[in-house]
Write an enzyme that holds these catalytic residues in place. Sequence first.
Site, PDB file in Angstrom:
ATOM      1  N   PRO A 141      13.374   8.661  -3.154  1.00 53.69           N
ATOM      2  CA  PRO A 141      14.326   8.546  -2.045  1.00 53.69           C
ATOM      3  C   PRO A 141      14.990   7.179  -1.869  1.00 53.69           C
ATOM      4  O   PRO A 141      14.773   6.483  -0.878  1.00 53.69           O
ATOM      5  CB  PRO A 141      13.465   8.911  -0.834  1.00 53.69           C
ATOM      6  CG  PRO A 141      12.096   8.458  -1.212  1.00 53.69           C
ATOM      7  CD  PRO A 141      11.990   8.724  -2.694  1.00 53.69           C
ATOM      8  N   CYS A 142      15.845   6.803  -2.808  1.00 54.83           N
ATOM      9  CA  CYS A 142      16.543   5.521  -2.697  1.00 54.83           C
ATOM     10  C   CYS A 142      17.550   5.530  -1.550  1.00 54.83           C
ATOM     11  O   CYS A 142      17.995   4.462  -1.119  1.00 54.83           O
ATOM     12  CB  CYS A 142      17.206   5.153  -4.019  1.00 54.83           C
ATOM     13  SG  CYS A 142      18.429   6.331  -4.580  1.00 54.83           S
ATOM     14  N   HIS A 143      17.869   6.708  -1.022  1.00 57.11           N
ATOM     15  CA  HIS A 143      18.784   6.766   0.120  1.00 57.11           C
ATOM     16  C   HIS A 143      18.169   6.129   1.369  1.00 57.11           C
ATOM     17  O   HIS A 143      18.874   5.814   2.312  1.00 57.11           O
ATOM     18  CB  HIS A 143      19.199   8.214   0.411  1.00 57.11           C
ATOM     19  CG  HIS A 143      18.068   9.119   0.778  1.00 57.11           C
ATOM     20  ND1 HIS A 143      17.289   9.735  -0.172  1.00 57.11           N
ATOM     21  CD2 HIS A 143      17.574   9.480   1.980  1.00 57.11           C
ATOM     22  CE1 HIS A 143      16.366  10.456   0.441  1.00 57.11           C
ATOM     23  NE2 HIS A 143      16.509  10.314   1.750  1.00 57.11           N
TER      24      HIS A 143
END
Length: 173
Positions: A141-143
Amino acid sequence: MRAEQTMYFATRDTTRGWILLAHQGAGICHAAFGSSATVLIKQLTDAYADRRVHAETSRRHALSESLTALERYLERRGPCPRRTVDLQGTPFQLSVWRYLLKTRSGQTLSYGELAKAISAPTAVRAVASACGANPIALFVPCHRVLRTDGGLGGYRWGLALKKYLLKREQEDL
């Protein structure tokens, strides 16, 4: 790289655009959003030119099930799917992505906080680059990584999707 391995992929058109998932032995190794299945497949075959890449067959259901779960999540009809991932990157990228895998849904942190967390406090730009190179959208989850001032920063699949994902996670809390 893992030369001569076979990778299977599947695509689906969703309310958030086309999604492609790719899987090989250890788990999902590629997940991307795009404007069409053709574009996504071309990006996949270019990125993994050293591998045999095939569309999912009827005997391999894992990708279809993952796409269905992901589609349900994006349409607010189910939880974010958890899947086994096959992380492939540099040692630094792997340290960033492994840390992100430990973050909770709805949690955000800055690129600087992430750099400190992996014991590389001066590597803020490298952390941002690792996030941008993440080949497994949503599953790593780089968001959840924001600028120090709280701004969205960048997102490989567009800021509208990043904003949507962050909002979606907050709704689940």
